[in-house]
Every structure is written in C-alpha cells, then in structure tokens.
Design a protein around this motif. Sequence first.
Motif, PDB file in Angstrom:
ATOM      1  N   GLN A   1       1.178   3.918  -2.892  1.00 56.45           N
ATOM      2  CA  GLN A   1       1.581   5.230  -2.559  1.00 56.45           C
ATOM      3  C   GLN A   1       2.976   5.259  -2.274  1.00 56.45           C
ATOM      4  OE1 GLN A   1      -0.423   8.181  -2.706  1.00 56.45           O
ATOM      5  NE2 GLN A   1      -1.974   6.729  -3.812  1.00 56.45           N
TER       6      GLN A   1
ATOM      7  N   LYS B   1      -8.313   4.276  -2.240  1.00 56.98           N
ATOM      8  CA  LYS B   1      -8.326   3.945  -3.624  1.00 56.98           C
ATOM      9  C   LYS B   1      -8.813   2.532  -3.765  1.00 56.98           C
ATOM     10  CE  LYS B   1      -4.524   3.844  -6.104  1.00 56.98           C
ATOM     11  NZ  LYS B   1      -3.323   4.575  -6.430  1.00 56.98           N
ATOM     12  N   LYS B   2      -8.424   1.748  -2.663  1.00 54.34           N
ATOM     13  CA  LYS B   2      -8.681   0.286  -2.427  1.00 54.34           C
ATOM     14  C   LYS B   2     -10.456   0.154  -2.109  1.00 54.34           C
ATOM     15  CE  LYS B   2      -4.838  -2.586  -1.505  1.00 54.34           C
ATOM     16  NZ  LYS B   2      -4.127  -3.221  -0.379  1.00 54.34           N
TER      17      LYS B   2
ATOM     18  N   ALA C   1      -0.625   9.087   3.527  1.00 51.16           N
ATOM     19  CA  ALA C   1      -0.143   8.012   2.279  1.00 51.16           C
ATOM     20  C   ALA C   1      -1.142   6.891   2.471  1.00 51.16           C
ATOM     21  CB  ALA C   1       1.094   7.873   2.117  1.00 51.16           C
TER      22      ALA C   1
ATOM     23  N   SER D   1       0.115  -0.161  -7.386  1.00 50.73           N
ATOM     24  CA  SER D   1      -0.769   0.864  -7.063  1.00 50.73           C
ATOM     25  C   SER D   1      -0.392   1.521  -5.647  1.00 50.73           C
ATOM     26  CB  SER D   1      -2.239   0.621  -6.971  1.00 50.73           C
ATOM     27  OG  SER D   1      -2.172  -0.774  -5.933  1.00 50.73           O
TER      28      SER D   1
ATOM     29  N   ALA E   1      -4.085   5.444  -0.231  1.00 49.44           N
ATOM     30  CA  ALA E   1      -3.824   3.920  -0.648  1.00 49.44           C
ATOM     31  C   ALA E   1      -5.221   3.142  -0.289  1.00 49.44           C
ATOM     32  CB  ALA E   1      -2.595   3.392  -0.058  1.00 49.44           C
TER      33      ALA E   1
ATOM     34  N   ASP F   1       1.072  -1.282   0.119  1.00 43.14           N
ATOM     35  CA  ASP F   1       0.012   0.011   0.103  1.00 43.14           C
ATOM     36  C   ASP F   1       1.029   1.280  -0.087  1.00 43.14           C
ATOM     37  OD1 ASP F   1      -2.384  -1.440   0.224  1.00 43.14           O
ATOM     38  OD2 ASP F   1      -1.890  -1.752   2.293  1.00 43.14           O
ATOM     39  N   VAL F   2       1.936   1.072   0.755  1.00 41.73           N
ATOM     40  CA  VAL F   2       2.798   2.311   0.885  1.00 41.73           C
ATOM     41  C   VAL F   2       4.401   1.875   0.966  1.00 41.73           C
ATOM     42  CG1 VAL F   2       3.631   4.307   2.395  1.00 41.73           C
ATOM     43  CG2 VAL F   2       1.166   3.724   2.354  1.00 41.73           C
TER      44      VAL F   2
END
Lengths: 390, 306
Positions: free
Chosen positions: A50, B90-91, B83, A48, B87, A21-22
Amino acid sequence: MIVARTGNEAMAEAMRQINPDVVAAYPITPATEVVQLFSTFVHDGTVSTQFVPAESEHSAISACVGASSAGARVMTSTSSQGLALMHEILFIAAGLRLPIVICLVNRSLSSPINIHCDHSDSLASRDSGWIQIFTENTQEAYDTTLMAVKIAEKALLPAMVTTDGFIISHGMERVELVGDAEVPKFLGERKAKTSLLDVDNPITLGALDLQDYFFEHKRSEIDAMNHVLPIIDEVQKEFGKKFGRNYNTVDEYKMDDAEVAILAMGSTGGTGKVAVDRLREQGKKVGLIRCRVYRPFPKGAMLKAVSKVKVLGIMDRADTMSTLGGHLYNECRSILYDSEERPIMKNYIYGLGGRDISIEEIEDIYAELFNIQKSGEVDKEIVYYGVRGE
Amino acid sequence: MASLKQLATQKEKFMGGHRACAGCAATIAARMVLMAAEQPVVVGAATGCLEVVSTIYPYSAWNVPYVHNAFENVAATMSGVEAAYRALKKKGMIKKDLRFIAFGGDGGTYDIGLQSLSGMIERRHRVLYVCYNNEAYMNTGIQRSSATPRGAHTTTSPAGTEIPGKIQLRKNLTEIVIAHEPAYAAQTTIGYWNDLVTKVRKALEADGPSFINIYSPCRLGWAYVPEKTIKVSKLAVETCIWPLYEYENGKYRITVKPKEKKPITEFLNLQGRFGHLFKWHDDVPIKEYQAEVDMIWERLLKRSAE
C-alpha cells in the motif's frame, strides 16, 4: 544475478524484493528515484505494498508510524531537508519502538541550499534513537537495506541505511542481487507483539508520560540500543552465510601492519581504499578504517581498529558546529580516553556540499599523517580540507 | 435514528475517570462519537486537551485501540494505520471490518494540522476526521487559533484597552474540507445528540474520507459555569453561529434549522470571553461577528435550497 545499478536503483530493488506492507514517502533530490521506481513497482503490480504518496516528509514518516503501530512492515526514503522535516517524528518512531526503515541519501542541509553529499542530514539525527548504517557502495547499500529490515525488527528500533548523494545514489556499479524468492525467506513476516488493528485487545500507544514513568521508558529505549550491536553481528553473519557477502560494524582495510590510517564513513571508504592500494604498492604501511555502523557506536570494534596505528586521520563529512570538529573525531577521542596508548589524531573536515575528495587528496592526507608520525606532533588538530582560504 | 436507551446500554468505549474539566465538551464529543460507531474502531488523537486528559501512563480512558503520535499529524498517522489495514486485510491477516477515527482540536486541525488533513482527504483514506472545535488553543492555556471568533478574548488576543480581543474573523474549515470533495462532511455539536450520532454513522458508512466539525464549548476558555455547556452548545445553533449541516454527493443539507434565529448577543453574553465587548465604546466587533454569521447562514440557506 549480476546487474548494473545506481545506488537509488539498488535500494529500490531491495524494497521491491522486501515488498513492505506500507511505503509512505515524499520525493526529494537525490533520493527521488527510490520513491519514483517504487511507485512503478506498485503500479505495475510487482509489489503488493500500500503506497501512501504523502504531501510532505513529515506526513510520510507520520504515516509510517501509524502503519508500523498497526503491525505492518514499513519503509520510506528521504534525504536532507526531508529528514530534517521528519526530525520531530524520528524520536517518536524510536520511542514507540517501531521498526521502520528509511533508505536515506545523504545530502547537505541548507543553508546555503545545495543538493550534493555531506553527512550533515543523517548526523543531525544521530541522537534520535535510530540505528544508522553508512554504506560505501551500491552493493553494500542493497545488501544493508535487506539486512536493516531484519535488524530493526529484531531490535524493535527504527533504522536508516545511508548512501552518499549522487556519488552512490546516481553512480552506476556492478551489483549482485539476491534471488527474489530468497528475500522473503531471509526476512520472514514481521511479527508485531501488539497491533492497533487488534480490536479485541485494545492498546493505548503514545500515552502522556510524565515525571513518574517517562525516565524508565526512556531508559528502556536506551537499553534497547545497548542490545543492537550483537543483533547486527548476528544478522550480518547470517547474511554472509546465505549470500556470501560479509560485513562488519567497523570495516578494516589493510590494517594488520598499518602505521598510519584514516577513518571515514560512506563512499570515501571506497576512494580511500584505492589510495591505500596505491601507497601499499610504494611499500607504505597505510590502512583504512570505515565506520559502517554509526548508531549505536561500535565502541569495541572501533577501539580495536584505531588502536592499531600510531597516527589516525579522522575524516568527517560534517561539522558539529561546536568548534570541536566533526562527529567521528569527537567520538573517537571520547572512546580512547581510557586507553593508555592512543594514536595521535587529526581531524579533516572535508567534502561539505558535495565537494569532491580525490584519491590524490587522500594520498596527500596520508603523506601528512606520516609527517606527523615522524615529528610526533600535530600543528593543527582540526583542518578544513579542500576549502579555499585554509 | 439512534435510540438513547440503545446508546446508553452499550459497553463504554471512552471511559469516565479521565481528567477533563467539569463541563468539558471535547470529552462528551469523544464519548458520543464512539457510542455512535456500530463497527469496531481504531482511534488516533492529535496532541491537545483530549489526548492529555484521556491518557496518562499507566491509565487510559480509551477502551478501543488508540494512538497518539504528535500534534500536527493525526491525519497522516491515521492514513498510515488505514493503509496498513488495507495491506494486512489483503494478506488475510485481518478479518474484521474496521473503521478509523482521528480526533484533533481546532489547533491540531484548523492550524498546525491543516496540511496533514488535506493530504489525508485528497488521498481518499477511509478515515473519519473529527475536529472538536473549542475555538482556541485550550491545552496550552487559551491562545487564539484561526477558529477563534471575532472579538473573543484569548491570552494571545487579549481584551486590551486599544484592541478588544481577536480582530479577525474565523476560518471556515468545514468549507475548506468540502472543497476537497470528501465522501461526507458535516458540522454538529454535542447539544444535539441525535444530530451528532446520525452524522457519525453516516460518516462511518461513507466509502471514503469523512469529516465532522463538532462545536465543543470549553467552560474554562470561554469562561462560563460548567453546567451551561449544553446550553451554550444549543445557543450556538439557535443564533446560527454554528449551523448544523452536512454535505454529501455535491449537496448541502441543513439538519437543524432554528425556529427563530436569535441575535448572537444571546450567545455572547453567557461567556466571559466576550464580556469586554459589551463595555466597549462601540459595537463594531459584535456587528462584524453578526454580519459574518448572517452571511454564512444566508449562503448556507441558498446552497441547501439548490
């Protein structure tokens, strides 16, 4: 799929497939490429994630702590001074029980400044509460990166996977990749028990914790470390079953009838195995032990391995600066204290600042171990191998 | 514009019962900032007074999600939280519209955390960074910071017989932040509740990083009686020691202009930290501080007139 990849490329590839995710990171030689390649994945839309291109390693790991506290799956990569700059926050990540994964490329710590491999960086973090796994080659670096995410999330502890700087990070090798679709199936989603983003159930994370509770909380963190080895075993087994490559916490090579052996970590395991093969061709009963999981220390598996031989040469690529030799040497002597029969041990500190260790040199060390076996005595317990003036 | 009634009747997000000193402005600031927020917020705090007094396991004054990581990195920590929010949103795992607020003292912001703050703004994380500026390291026992003004006594810039308190002038952090072109930046103080609330709301609406420097008198470190906190806060504005202004879209605006600009001595003589300056053999420290205040105020007048 079989491809040719450097260690850095393989770790970046694993990160692409994990699609965290990050990712918050800061480049540093020799780990730069991991971050660089990953940025390409971000900008080409193949992940995808960040991406937080932090202004320092300290901020990179701090952002990882924030993101992981929010329930995200989080990774970073660093080396040497970068890990040293993260040092303060490593303990906080572990104390907050955040399953962050670092792809760490081993490089010596300054001073003198140097960009090549030794284990002084990762070993300086050994007491930080992170799971530490040292890999031998590119394939193992790739596989272990995938496994580390699962191990960390099951253990609720952060994990670092290390490769040897330049030797593995920049060395091109044959790597068998898992299919892109297989990785999310193997890992599943991270299911965090709490999240900072759950505003309906607010939590306070990182509260001041003084004499009345700190010790209990620290004790529970230590206890979590006590439960890590079975988790690693379980994940390694599952990985082996699914993808056909099997790993152990301690890697034994031709140890069944070995009389003398060396114990090492990282890429020297691979170099040593070639030396073992050569000496075996000459009929010499030599073996090799590689400490793959270093934190937590795999006491049972290590005892089993080291107890097989009469003489053990322990190769450390860092020094504890205690006048007592290297890290592995001290830990092996410690776990063998209660054994009635223990091998004669000699510590070889080698390869600091990336000084090469060759197959021939390892053969030379084996020859010395045979001499010790014959005489039953060690003239000098700790030697600095391959350094001028020794 | 907020109404006091509306602010006072909402559910408390920063609870009483914490262990701050009587008259502590930092905790007043934290409560007011959270009161002003109209959206659900996630809060981070740097190590410092606010962190120490508001949490001690198993207690917490925070009725909103809260994280404390370390001293110099609240901006980086909240960068990571924000952040993760992007993320997970978006999911589809997060549905709500959230806001993020970082709190740091002047130690954690002007000094040890400056790099982290700079990085957060440059990367354009949508986080409101609130500095509760009490002009010294109060948590460790009143040591000088780069926010400490000229002449102030602290335990590392003591009022000595040779050197009367801090020799240097203050760092102008708000201008350093403005040089990053944030979405919104402002100075305010707790004595002007409406100014503070309005600015927090603007900052949380701004689509990008925002920064508010809240002047937060510390009765212990500044050595005045606790009930004078609001008075001291207001005098800082009336003397132009702490101008209330904001910066957005390239424009400066002074939000509270004092009717008459008072001499700084009216502010200084209320506080023990400046007491020695009035007994000093010359008036150089006070003059230098006054000159700095005048220069910054004049410049601000010019900039806001543009």
